[in-house]
Design an enzyme around this catalytic site. Structure first.
Site, PDB file in Angstrom:
ATOM      1  N   SER A 145       0.843  -1.193   0.000  1.00  0.00           N
ATOM      2  CA  SER A 145       0.000   0.000   0.000  1.00  0.00           C
ATOM      3  C   SER A 145       0.874   1.238   0.000  1.00  0.00           C
ATOM      4  O   SER A 145       2.021   1.203   0.475  1.00  0.00           O
ATOM      5  CB  SER A 145      -0.890   0.012   1.249  1.00  0.00           C
ATOM      6  N   TYR A 158      -2.916  -0.764  10.183  1.00  0.00           N
ATOM      7  CA  TYR A 158      -2.797  -0.972   8.738  1.00  0.00           C
ATOM      8  C   TYR A 158      -1.468  -0.426   8.222  1.00  0.00           C
ATOM      9  O   TYR A 158      -0.728  -1.118   7.511  1.00  0.00           O
ATOM     10  CB  TYR A 158      -3.960  -0.289   8.033  1.00  0.00           C
TER      11      TYR A 158
END
Length: 285
Positions: A145, A158
């Site tokens: 990501s 995350y």
């Protein structure tokens, strides 16, 4: 056909980028093992691949369970005799999707995100490695990501998990390179699945966040201004590049995908009327 006869296992392939990649890889000639935590999703995507003339089999698999990852690899080798690409794509969002303050984040919430996003990649790669070593070649592709480069506000677990993923990719490139195995990651910014913010059993939308709202390029979140929003296929195309022989001498690379210039910026706001000169800002090169 950029993936002709390559055997690929994709985790989290029942929706989002995993589904889009399964359809794209199969259209490019790959034979795909579709895995997902939700069995119905995996079965449906396999049907979609077959209807389009591709080859696919499916299996329910939880990336947090080592035996499931081993079984997914076994399905590939039992069906087609080899494994060319492990696409460790499965991931989940921050518990509460950024609504939980750091001090209220529970250990259970933290562990849940790490288990899927980081340990899941470890287990997928670990299951693939013995087969690829025996073959003398292989390719592990990972969905990371942009939060591995620039922290997403309030996405504490995350962001940490994705930084860990990038580190794992880099060290595995050293560990496995001598066996002819490549390891790379794509790090998407935009064009990712709106399903990430939804429950695992929610309807599969097949669209990015940006597609689900009116597209106004003048007010887009990224510096690049195009006449269309970023879509899942934009990221799947990067995954295809990493999975194909076109990236044959790349390993240990974490590649920003569908960035649109977002990572070119800094946190300081510079008046646009300065024309980028930095005059009067106290900024030096």
């Amino acid at each position: 056909m950029r993936m002709q006869d390559k055997v690929v296992v994709i985790t989290g392939a029942g929706s989002g980028l995993g589904r889009e990649s399964a359809l794209l890889f199969a259209a490019e000639g790959a034979r795909v093992v579709v895995t997902d935590l939700i069995a119905d999703r995996a079965e449906k995507v396999t049907g979609e691949v077959s209807e389009a003339g591709g080859q696919a089999v499916w299996r329910q698999a939880d990336v947090r369970v080592e035996a499931d990852m081993q079984a997914a690899v076994a399905l590939a080798t039992d069906t087609w005799g080899r494994l060319d690409v492990m696409f460790a794509n499965a991931g989940i969002a921050e518990i509460g999707f950024g609504s939980v303050a750091f001090e209220d984040l529970t250990l259970e919430n933290w562990n849940a995100v790490q288990a899927t996003n980081l340990t899941g990649v470890f287990l997928a790669a670990k299951a693939a490695a013995p087969v690829m070593k025996a073959q003398g070649s292989g390719n592990i592709v990972v969905t990371s990501s942009a939060s591995s480069y620039a922290a997403y506000p309030h996405f504490i677990s995350y962001t940490a998990s994705k930084h860990g993923v990038n580190g794992l990719v880099k060290v595995l490139a050293f560990e496995l390179g001598r066996f002819g195995i490549r390891v790379n990651a794509l790090c998407p910014t935009h064009g990712m699945s709106a399903n990430l913010a939804m429950a695992p059993d929610a309807p599969v939308l097949g669209k990015s966040y940006e597609e689900l709202q009116p597209w106004d390029k003048a007010n887009a979140a990224m510096p690049l201004r195009l006449d269309r929003p970023p879509v899942l296929r934009d990221n799947a195309n990067v995954a295809l590049f990493l999975a194909s022989d076109e990236s044959g001498y790349m390993s240990g690379v974490c590649l920003p995908a569908t960035d649109g210039g977002t990572l070119s910026r800094v946190a300081i706001i510079f008046p646009e009327d300065l024309g980028g000169s930095g005059l009067g800002t106290g900024v030096t090169s």
